[in-house]
Motif scaffolding. Sequence first.
Motif, mmCIF file in Angstrom:
data_model
loop_
_atom_site.group_PDB
_atom_site.id
_atom_site.type_symbol
_atom_site.label_atom_id
_atom_site.label_comp_id
_atom_site.label_asym_id
_atom_site.label_seq_id
_atom_site.Cartn_x
_atom_site.Cartn_y
_atom_site.Cartn_z
ATOM 1 N N ASP A 1 56.921 33.633 21.864
ATOM 2 C CA ASP A 1 57.116 32.467 22.729
ATOM 3 C C ASP A 1 56.830 31.198 21.932
ATOM 4 O O ASP A 1 55.861 31.123 21.181
ATOM 5 C CB ASP A 1 56.176 32.541 23.935
ATOM 6 N N GLY A 2 57.699 30.202 22.104
ATOM 7 C CA GLY A 2 57.499 28.936 21.402
ATOM 8 C C GLY A 2 57.886 28.991 19.926
ATOM 9 O O GLY A 2 57.603 28.066 19.170
ATOM 10 N N GLU B 1 71.045 31.479 34.254
ATOM 11 C CA GLU B 1 69.657 31.192 34.646
ATOM 12 C C GLU B 1 68.690 31.973 33.758
ATOM 13 O O GLU B 1 67.705 31.423 33.257
ATOM 14 C CB GLU B 1 69.425 31.592 36.110
ATOM 15 N N ARG C 1 65.985 30.448 31.125
ATOM 16 C CA ARG C 1 64.545 30.733 31.236
ATOM 17 C C ARG C 1 64.011 31.354 29.945
ATOM 18 O O ARG C 1 62.925 31.004 29.477
ATOM 19 C CB ARG C 1 64.278 31.662 32.422
ATOM 20 N N ARG D 1 63.869 28.683 27.320
ATOM 21 C CA ARG D 1 62.769 27.770 27.642
ATOM 22 C C ARG D 1 61.439 28.348 27.121
ATOM 23 O O ARG D 1 60.612 27.662 26.551
ATOM 24 C CB ARG D 1 62.727 27.551 29.156
ATOM 25 N N ARG D 2 61.277 29.632 27.339
ATOM 26 C CA ARG D 2 60.045 30.291 26.932
ATOM 27 C C ARG D 2 59.898 30.312 25.415
ATOM 28 O O ARG D 2 58.810 30.130 24.881
ATOM 29 C CB ARG D 2 60.082 31.727 27.447
ATOM 30 N N SER E 1 61.204 28.255 23.253
ATOM 31 C CA SER E 1 61.388 26.981 22.561
ATOM 32 C C SER E 1 60.259 26.014 22.872
ATOM 33 O O SER E 1 59.796 25.932 24.008
ATOM 34 C CB SER E 1 62.711 26.329 22.993
ATOM 35 N N GLN E 2 59.860 25.269 21.832
ATOM 36 C CA GLN E 2 58.864 24.225 22.068
ATOM 37 C C GLN E 2 59.496 23.051 22.795
ATOM 38 O O GLN E 2 58.895 22.452 23.674
ATOM 39 C CB GLN E 2 58.276 23.761 20.731
ATOM 40 N N VAL E 3 60.719 22.723 22.387
ATOM 41 C CA VAL E 3 61.424 21.606 23.002
ATOM 42 C C VAL E 3 62.776 22.109 23.505
ATOM 43 O O VAL E 3 63.494 22.797 22.782
ATOM 44 C CB VAL E 3 61.651 20.461 21.972
ATOM 45 N N ASP F 1 62.366 23.647 33.154
ATOM 46 C CA ASP F 1 61.781 22.389 32.713
ATOM 47 C C ASP F 1 62.525 21.910 31.461
ATOM 48 O O ASP F 1 62.715 22.683 30.519
ATOM 49 C CB ASP F 1 60.303 22.672 32.406
#
Lengths: 327, 164
Positions: free
Chosen positions: A56-57, A74, A78, A81-82, A84-86, A158
């Motif tokens: 993650d990240g 979706e 998700r 998102r998990r 990636s930092q940005v 987000d």
Amino acid sequence: MPKPKIGFYWCASCGGCEESIVDVAEAILEIAELVDFAIWPVAMDFKRADVEALEDGAITATMINGAIRTSEQEEMARLLRRKSQVLIAYGSCAHTGGIPGLANQFSREAVMRYVYHDCPTVVNPQGTEPQTEYHDEGRVATLPEFRDVVRSLDQVVDVDYYMPGCAPNPTLVLAAIRTLLSGVLPPKGSVLAPDIALCDTCPRIDTKPVDLEVATFKRTHLHKVDPDVCLLTQGFLCLGPATRSGCGERCIRGNMPCTGCFGPLSNVHDHGAKMLSAMTSILAAEEEDDIDKALEGIPDPVGSFYRYGLPVSMLRRKVDLPFGHRN
Amino acid sequence: MPEDTQPRILAFFCNWCTYTAADLAGVSRMKYAATSRVVRVMCSGRIDPQFVLSAFAKGADGVLIGGCHPGDCHYISGNTKCLRRHRLLKRMLADMGIEPERLRLEWISASEGDRVKTVINEMTADLKRLGPLKLPERCVAWDVEAIDEEPDHAEAVAKEAVHA
């Protein structure tokens, strides 16, 4: 030190955003020197499992283009998102819903009916429609669920930054990638483009009178467009007054009015309503009948004012459509 | 609409005519449906279409705009500007599935207190017939399909890593 990882992904999109990445031309080589790609379906052979295997990240930045319409999109949003930092919403569709977002005027059933049955170029004598599951001799094939509603990326996950445009301007893209790699990040939620209206940077601004008044709205395919005079002054529906600049005025230079792909400025809550307000304010007509006649040049206000942003508008969707077909 | 729920009307009244008329209706002790919440604006020309959409998006069943009669605008032409916006906004709302009765524009002068009463009563009856719009509830219901069924704790972890 390992190179930072960058990801590109596409959802409900046309592929133009991918093109815009390639449009940074030779500079792409400079970027390729500085980063490793973690996923980029259009250009490289990484699979979902490769991304799932990352910590993650682990990805420095991922740019997702396209609106979100299916369950698979979706899930991928998700997942990325998990990992990636940005996360950057890249292009109009991810930013504000884009052209696919106009489907929020129609029900899921109407879309299916048109695409698989009524469209003049469709030949489908058996009336086949996609199913989420198909069983054949004990084996199951699955397809993602097609949702009732089209969403922008930030309505699902987000989002840290927004890169506007249909498609984004390569100059802005390059600047954004360099900023990301520099490590000095703008405030979360920033739109990576100037916060000024297109009219401010328009090459035709000198021909726009202070007291602009329009007798009637004209449509570009029915009238000759003067290549040197402000398009609004000529009576063409140009969304420059309430649309963000930064695109390089490409449409204006191509003698076409602005259709609003860079989205609203930061102080506007509903791009379409603001545009509607601006356009009706400059009309000369005062009597009801004259006003209606002058407005005949805008036959489809939703399509004209929300061309790229219906899913993020205050109404979001035609309010009386059915929903919850599987809920 | 159940009998005990009253429609909710957000009314924008201009300072010089319609708001004064609503005041007159009050001091004249006229009785009318208690369905409107009035926002006083200096001129009907101040009413941004964003206000109207925002009202619907936040739960209003109807929006009523009151301004000076044509030719009587305190600021000369604010009400014609309002009329132009209204003509197009109404069309756009219809395309978005919002019934025309939900947005009403009325010219009501300072002396027409009884007109305020009539208009609000009429609009209340129209909205009762249509039923509630319930846009905030609809938005929540639309999004049920996209709720993450297995919200992953890792998402929160990744977020923390970025903002640490």
